[in-house]
Design a protein around this motif. Structure first.
Motif, mmCIF file in Angstrom:
data_model
loop_
_atom_site.group_PDB
_atom_site.id
_atom_site.type_symbol
_atom_site.label_atom_id
_atom_site.label_comp_id
_atom_site.label_asym_id
_atom_site.label_seq_id
_atom_site.Cartn_x
_atom_site.Cartn_y
_atom_site.Cartn_z
ATOM 1 N N TYR A 69 52.409 23.322 37.128
ATOM 2 C CA TYR A 69 52.070 24.488 36.319
ATOM 3 C C TYR A 69 51.550 24.015 34.971
ATOM 4 N N ARG A 97 37.128 33.148 33.782
ATOM 5 C CA ARG A 97 37.327 32.220 34.879
ATOM 6 C C ARG A 97 36.121 31.300 35.014
ATOM 7 N N GLU A 129 38.603 27.727 44.619
ATOM 8 C CA GLU A 129 39.863 27.947 43.923
ATOM 9 C C GLU A 129 40.860 26.916 44.437
ATOM 10 N N ARG A 131 43.546 25.294 43.298
ATOM 11 C CA ARG A 131 44.999 25.393 43.175
ATOM 12 C C ARG A 131 45.590 26.321 44.232
ATOM 13 N N SER A 132 44.952 27.446 44.460
ATOM 14 C CA SER A 132 45.515 28.437 45.375
ATOM 15 C C SER A 132 44.968 28.349 46.789
ATOM 16 N N GLN A 324 42.868 27.477 35.801
ATOM 17 C CA GLN A 324 43.533 27.664 37.094
ATOM 18 C C GLN A 324 43.042 26.660 38.135
#
Length: 487
Positions: A69, A97, A129, A131-132, A324
């Motif tokens: 994080y 973003r 994306e 990270r996700s 992110q």
């Protein structure tokens, strides 16, 4: 002159120079708590130990699958223009973003570098994306180019780049659309210094008013962009029907050694194939690092000799990583400097009106594949290295990626001397830059005997960001005149 001042960063956010790594702060939290008790004995101790073990296991699994994080906001933009890199990080610091930053930087480049890109530029973009959705393939978006077909070239239509960015912003953006247009408007109205590359390209096209080192304004372009601030991107797309102008799909990966390579654009696909051939996947014998670059160039030559239409044109590339860990690699380009219709508009001056009745932009109609080469490179190892690359030609991407994957630093991989590749496989040296060391000896065999070939300007730049764990390193190639911006 430069763009409007960036929004004030949040407390603790510091913009860094390009040569310094950016590391996210780590936070260690946890409080040991205890209370007096009168009984429990071994059972209480075992229960507490079991709970602690479960918590630690859960934390480790979460870190492995989702990453650390980030406590301190971070991000980077590398573009062929210092003002445009700052416009991108300004969007990130304002809460935007990766797509917001890419749109702001790309529109800025359409003002600063009209010899490489424009509001009507074709483009290729990779969006991930990480990270996700690291287990899913990146999204590929392309627009314009010869692949668009004859139907997209005639009749009244909006500028390609604007329509594509509006469609992508509607899907992935976070900031208001008018805010993304503002940096380009400010630069166009207040003025910017003409680069040497822009002046040389204008002289070659017979366009007046572009003097290296002197300020230039584009009031007609600013006026046109201001009219687009009256609508949201969704409203523009409804009027322009721009969603159908963007070709989207799931990007396909190519294996190159222990790396996965996603590349877009005609040039990018040739580069990915050359890297895969030069770096066979494990457990094949590893190619010696000093031989990789030569192999890549030879593979590109063989490809160029076997295709009817080798990618060409000019381009401007950028790379973005947001807080992110969303990645955007974007390259936009034209069939020729200033576009196929740029000479007519440029000769008439800033108040020119093109055939579509729009102020400040001219059409470009590519007849052959454009040499666009955005790419994402990912090490297969857990927490491995990732590269986000906006390369302005396939040959430049293949050679810089080969240098990076062999262990070279991002700055060295982007700035290293390269050879350009023309149709049929002819190689060309860049004036003022020595041949790459691994190619110095083989050049005599690769180039025709006695040939003195020089690559034509503008030279293709490579703008990239490296992420290793939570550390970011970014570099904008001096060929494009940019400086990466990070915070």
């Amino acid at each position: 002159m430069s763009a409007s001042p960036d929004p004030q960063p949040p407390p603790g956010v510091v913009e860094l120079r390009e040569d310094l790594p950016l590391k996210a702060s780590s936070a260690a939290g946890g409080a040991a708590s205890g209370s007096a008790h009168c009984a429990g004995g071994p059972r209480l101790i075992l229960a507490a130990f079991a709970a602690l073990s479960a918590a630690i296991t859960l934390a480790l699994l979460t870190q492995i699958y989702y990453g650390d994080y980030e406590v301190v906001p971070h991000g980077s933009v590398a573009a062929s223009g210092a003002e445009c890199s700052r416009a991108g990080t300004g969007a990130l610091r304002a809460g935007g973003r990766a797509l917001d930053a890419a749109a702001a930087a790309a529109l800025c480049l359409a003002v600063l570098a009209p010899h490489r890109t424009s509001l009507d530029a074709s483009g290729a973009l990779l969006y991930w994306e990480y990270r996700s959705s690291r287990w899913e393939s990146p999204t590929l978006a392309e627009w314009g180019g010869a692949e668009e077909g004859a139907g997209g070239a005639g009749g009244a239509r909006p500028p390609r780049l604007l329509a594509a960015l509006a469609a992508l912003h509607e899907r992935y953006g976070a900031l208001p659309w008018p805010q993304l247009l503002q940096p380009a408007i400010d630069i166009a109205r207040k003025g910017f210094l003409v680069s040497e590359g822009l002046a040389q390209a204008a002289e070659a096209r017979g366009l007046a008013g572009y003097v290296a080192g002197q300020p230039r304004t584009e009031p007609a372009l600013a006026d046109f962009l201001e009219t687009l601030q009256l609508n949201t991107s969704a409203e523009l797309c409804a009027a322009w029907r721009c969603a159908g102008s963007v070709r989207t799909s799931s990007a396909a990966a190519t294996r190159a050694g222990s790396w996965r390579v996603w590349a877009a654009g005609a040039g990018g696909r040739h580069a990915a194939a050359a890297l895969a051939a030069a770096l066979p996947p494990p457990p094949a014998t590893a190619v010696p690092p000093d031989d990789t670059l030569t192999r890549v160039v030879v593979e590109l030559q063989q490809q160029a000799a076997g295709v009817a239409a080798w990618p060409a044109g000019v381009a401007s590339g950028l790379a973005v990583v947001d807080p992110q860990d969303t990645y955007v690699a974007l390259v936009t380009g034209l069939s020729t400097a200033f576009g196929s219709d740029g000479a007519a508009v440029g000769a008439a001056g800033n108040a020119a009106v093109d055939a579509a009745g729009s102020y400040g932009w001219a059409r470009d109609t590519p007849r052959a594949p454009l040499d666009l080469a955005p790419a994402l490179l990912v090490d297969e190892h857990v927490c491995g290295t990732r590269y986000v690359i906006g390369a302005e030609s396939g040959a430049a991407l293949a050679q810089s990626a080969a240098a990076a994957l062999a262990g070279g630093a991002p700055a060295a991989a982007a700035e290293g001397a390269r050879v350009a590749l023309a149709a049929g496989g002819a190689l060309a040296r860049e004036a003022g830059r020595a041949a790459p060391a691994p190619l110095a000896a083989p050049l005599a065999a690769l180039l025709p005997r006695g040939a003195a070939l020089n690559a034509s300007r503008p030279y293709a730049a490579v703008n990239l960001i490296q992420q290793r764990g939570d550390a970011l390193l970014s570099h904008a190639d001096s060929r494009g005149g940019g400086i990466a911006s990070r915070f």
